[in-house]
Design a protein around this motif. Structure first.
Motif: not given
Length: 260
Positions: A123-126, A114-118
């Protein structure tokens, strides 16, 4: 006259189509949850402080929790079917990514996902801008989809290979065999574990509070921090969760009986 009467009496009653039954169940479920929220709102407003005056906040959190569960559950089912079929494929370029997906999603904590998705995914997909609800849906759907994939894979493998061979010998294509012969039977087998995954998903949605989504757990935490009365507040949160999980279990029980 008697003969015509016998003909009328022997005529079977028209059966309701399966799609109509599904619509009836979905409509009944929607009405049932609407009534449940009305009842919860009424009872919470009658409760003593600090619950009564903050009943609307509990209801808002519970509604977000249910919406999060339903949307993630439907998407997770689609992910599970696709990944489960890919895992059974003889093509390496389908099977290996499916194995990696299941290994990754089942081997890392849901909170981290969840933290990664938010935080990390934008950041990986601007060009990607995710709100709290959307980020939680993505994380929960992928997570439950990994577990659903293993359930669906096991259900498909439980169907005897002779049925597939017989269907192909009758002229059905592989897709038709999968759609009309294998998946309907596998569905009967995998419904109970899929129901367990949905109930677990409803409870796991409480982790959405980590990114500030106002669901039931975060609503309870805010009220508890404001009133310094954690016992009645957390007890109320637990009761509302029990109401939601019980309602979901009852609905899926009727769905399972209808499928059988």
């Amino acid at each position: 006259m008697t003969k015509s009467k016998e003909v009328v009496e022997s005529t079977p009653a028209p059966k309701i189509h399966s799609s109509a039954w599904l619509l009836i169940l979905l409509g009944g479920g929607a009405v049932g949850f609407y009534v449940l929220f009305l009842l919860l709102s009424f009872l919470l407003k009658l409760a003593p402080e600090p619950i009564g005056s903050r009943a609307d906040l509990f209801i808002e959190g519970a509604r977000t929790t249910l919406n999060l569960t339903l949307v993630s559950g439907v998407l997770g089912l689609l992910v599970g079917v696709l990944v489960g079929l890919a895992k059974l494929s003889k093509k390496i370029w389908l099977r290996y990514p499916a194995d990696f997906f299941i290994w990754l999603l089942r081997g890392t904590p849901l909170l981290v996902q969840i933290l990664f998705a938010y935080y990390a995914l934008p950041m990986l997909v601007p060009s990607l801008r995710l709100e709290e609800f959307s980020a939680c849906v993505i994380a929960l759907a992928l997570n439950v989809g990994a577990y659903n994939a293993e359930v669906i894979r096991a259900g498909i493998q439980a169907i005897h290979k002779g049925q597939t061979e017989a269907s192909l010998s009758l002229g059905l294509t592989k897709f038709q065999t999968l759609r009309f012969v294998v998946l309907p039977q596998a569905l009967l087998i995998v419904v109970p574990p899929l129901v367990n995954n949905i109930v677990a998903l409803l409870k796991d949605s409480s982790l959405a509070s980590a990114i500030g989504l106002l669901e039931l757990t975060l609503a309870g935490n805010r009220i508890s921090a404001e009133t310094f009365l954690p016992v009645p507040v957390l007890t109320t949160v637990a009761i509302v969760y029990l109401s939601l999980t019980t309602s979901v279990t009852i609905f899926t029980h009727f769905l399972e009986r209808r499928l059988k």
